[in-house]
Design an enzyme around this catalytic site. Structure first.
Site, PDB file in Angstrom:
ATOM      1  N   GLY A  12       0.791  -1.235   0.000  1.00 19.65           N
ATOM      2  CA  GLY A  12       0.000   0.000   0.000  1.00 19.65           C
ATOM      3  C   GLY A  12       0.819   1.278   0.000  1.00 19.65           C
ATOM      4  N   SER A  13       2.083   1.183  -0.442  1.00 22.00           N
ATOM      5  CA  SER A  13       2.887   2.421  -0.439  1.00 22.00           C
ATOM      6  C   SER A  13       2.326   3.432  -1.439  1.00 22.00           C
ATOM      7  CB  SER A  13       4.362   2.125  -0.707  1.00 22.00           C
ATOM      8  OG  SER A  13       4.561   1.630  -2.009  1.00 22.00           O
ATOM      9  N   ASN A  14       1.781   2.962  -2.544  1.00 25.69           N
ATOM     10  CA  ASN A  14       1.161   3.895  -3.493  1.00 25.69           C
ATOM     11  C   ASN A  14      -0.112   4.503  -2.915  1.00 25.69           C
ATOM     12  OD1 ASN A  14       2.504   4.130  -6.273  1.00 25.69           O
ATOM     13  ND2 ASN A  14       2.689   1.959  -5.804  1.00 25.69           N
ATOM     14  N   LEU A  84      -4.425  -6.752  -7.182  1.00 20.18           N
ATOM     15  CA  LEU A  84      -3.998  -7.862  -8.039  1.00 20.18           C
ATOM     16  C   LEU A  84      -5.133  -8.754  -8.549  1.00 20.18           C
ATOM     17  CD1 LEU A  84      -0.694  -8.803  -6.186  1.00 20.18           C
ATOM     18  CD2 LEU A  84      -1.086  -7.101  -7.987  1.00 20.18           C
ATOM     19  N   ASN A 101      -5.638   2.180 -13.152  1.00 17.69           N
ATOM     20  CA  ASN A 101      -4.721   1.173 -12.612  1.00 17.69           C
ATOM     21  C   ASN A 101      -3.291   1.611 -12.898  1.00 17.69           C
ATOM     22  OD1 ASN A 101      -3.815  -1.455 -11.651  1.00 17.69           O
ATOM     23  ND2 ASN A 101      -3.465  -1.995 -13.798  1.00 17.69           N
ATOM     24  N   HIS A 103       0.478  -0.034 -13.618  1.00 16.70           N
ATOM     25  CA  HIS A 103       1.205  -1.263 -13.907  1.00 16.70           C
ATOM     26  C   HIS A 103       2.699  -0.938 -13.909  1.00 16.70           C
ATOM     27  CE1 HIS A 103       1.625  -5.350 -15.190  1.00 16.70           C
ATOM     28  NE2 HIS A 103       2.547  -4.944 -16.038  1.00 16.70           N
ATOM     29  N   ASP A 144      -4.717  -5.208 -17.771  1.00 18.45           N
ATOM     30  CA  ASP A 144      -3.650  -4.300 -18.200  1.00 18.45           C
ATOM     31  C   ASP A 144      -3.843  -3.808 -19.637  1.00 18.45           C
ATOM     32  OD1 ASP A 144      -2.404  -4.750 -15.743  1.00 18.45           O
ATOM     33  OD2 ASP A 144      -1.317  -6.485 -16.518  1.00 18.45           O
ATOM     34  N   GLU A 173       6.593   5.621  -9.699  1.00 20.56           N
ATOM     35  CA  GLU A 173       5.198   5.511  -9.234  1.00 20.56           C
ATOM     36  C   GLU A 173       4.865   6.636  -8.260  1.00 20.56           C
ATOM     37  OE1 GLU A 173       4.381   0.762  -9.693  1.00 20.56           O
ATOM     38  OE2 GLU A 173       4.977   1.454  -7.720  1.00 20.56           O
TER      39      GLU A 173
HETATM   40  C1  GAR Z   1       3.301  -1.489  -7.461  1.00 16.12           C
HETATM   41  O1  GAR Z   1       4.605  -1.551  -7.969  1.00 16.12           O
HETATM   42  C2  GAR Z   1       2.283  -1.579  -8.580  1.00 16.12           C
HETATM   43  O2  GAR Z   1       2.721  -0.989  -9.764  1.00 16.12           O
HETATM   44  C3  GAR Z   1       2.146  -3.071  -8.736  1.00 16.12           C
HETATM   45  O3  GAR Z   1       2.158  -3.575  -7.435  1.00 16.12           O
HETATM   46  C4  GAR Z   1       2.992  -2.730  -6.625  1.00 16.12           C
HETATM   47  C5  GAR Z   1       2.231  -2.413  -5.359  1.00 16.12           C
HETATM   48  O4  GAR Z   1       3.041  -1.721  -4.430  1.00 16.12           O
HETATM   49  N1  GAR Z   1       0.920  -3.394  -9.440  1.00 16.12           N
HETATM   50  C6  GAR Z   1       0.800  -4.444 -10.245  1.00 16.12           C
HETATM   51  O5  GAR Z   1       1.709  -5.233 -10.441  1.00 16.12           O
HETATM   52  C7  GAR Z   1      -0.567  -4.576 -10.915  1.00 16.12           C
HETATM   53  N2  GAR Z   1      -0.526  -5.509 -12.004  1.00 16.12           N
HETATM   54  P1  GAR Z   1       2.348  -0.966  -3.203  1.00 16.12           P
HETATM   55  O6  GAR Z   1       1.352  -1.946  -2.572  1.00 16.12           O
HETATM   56  O7  GAR Z   1       3.480  -0.667  -2.250  1.00 16.12           O
HETATM   57  O8  GAR Z   1       1.663   0.256  -3.720  1.00 16.12           O
END
Ligand code: GAR
Length: 191
Positions: A12-14, A84, A101, A103, A144, A173
């Site tokens: 969940g850092s994003n 996911l 989303n 990616h 995607d 990101e």
């Molecule tokens: C991120 O790098 C995102 O781009 C990826 O999962 C990570 C989640 O990090 N998403 C995918 O691969 C979707 N197909 P986070 O939980 O720290 O935000």
């Protein structure tokens, strides 16, 4: 006020970065974070941010319960931030151009089922790619696949490990996902 629901599956850092970025913006609010994993670290982050988080089962996504929850709470827009699971067709139809989303690669390369998180960076390094990056896109019925909002690139050195690529992609990101959301909100709601 545009109500945004964030969906996440892991750290969940994003999600955290996005909520911090929009703090003080009176046009948007984040009523809750939804997550399909009970033990995901995103719940800790949500607590710290003072945003409610809720766990749901895959079956609730697929049987329409989550869509009902979104509608009951008047959610206008959905951000998939490291989510996911596949978004069901009914939700895509209910939120056309209202779901975005991120990616962690330059789509259409390294996308599709099974290509998520670390798997993507491993495949990029294994293929000897010279660059990778991020793609933020609207969500349609296919993994995607929807229309691209923004792409940003980073170099991949021959000595880079998948962890190195992941770190550089994460930097992109954090810098660009919130901006891409802003672009989408402007495009869809004019704010
Ligand atoms: C991120 O790098 C995102 O781009 C990826 O999962 C990570 C989640 O990090 N998403 C995918 O691969 C979707 N197909 P986070 O939980 O720290 O935000």
């Amino acid at each position: 006020m545009i109500k945004i629901a964030i969906f996440a599956s892991g750290s969940g850092s994003n999600a955290e970065n996005i909520i911090e970025y929009f703090k003080g913006n009176e046009n948007v609010s984040f009523p809750f974070i939804l997550c399909n994993k009970k033990d995901a670290y995103v719940h800790e982050r949500a607590k710290k941010l003072g945003v409610p988080s809720q766990t749901f089962a895959k079956s609730e996504l697929e049987d329409g319960s989550i869509l009902r929850l979104l509608k009951e709470n008047n959610i206008d827009f959905i951000v998939l931030a490291g989510f996911l699971l596949k978004v069901p067709e009914a939700m895509v139809e209910a939120y056309p151009h209202r779901i975005v989303n991120i990616h962690p690669a330059l789509l259409p390369n390294y996308g599709g089922k099974g290509m998520y998180g670390h798997h993507v960076h491993e495949a990029v390094v294994a293929a000897g790619e010279k660059e990778s990056g991020i793609t933020v896109h609207y969500v349609d019925q296919h993994y995607d696949h929807g229309c691209t909002i923004l792409q940003e690139k980073c170099a991949v050195a021959p000595t880079d490990t998948p962890d190195d690529v992941a770190a550089n992609v994460h930097k992109l990101e954090y810098a660009f996902f919130p901006k891409a959301i802003e672009m989408a909100l402007k495009e869809q709601f004019g704010v």
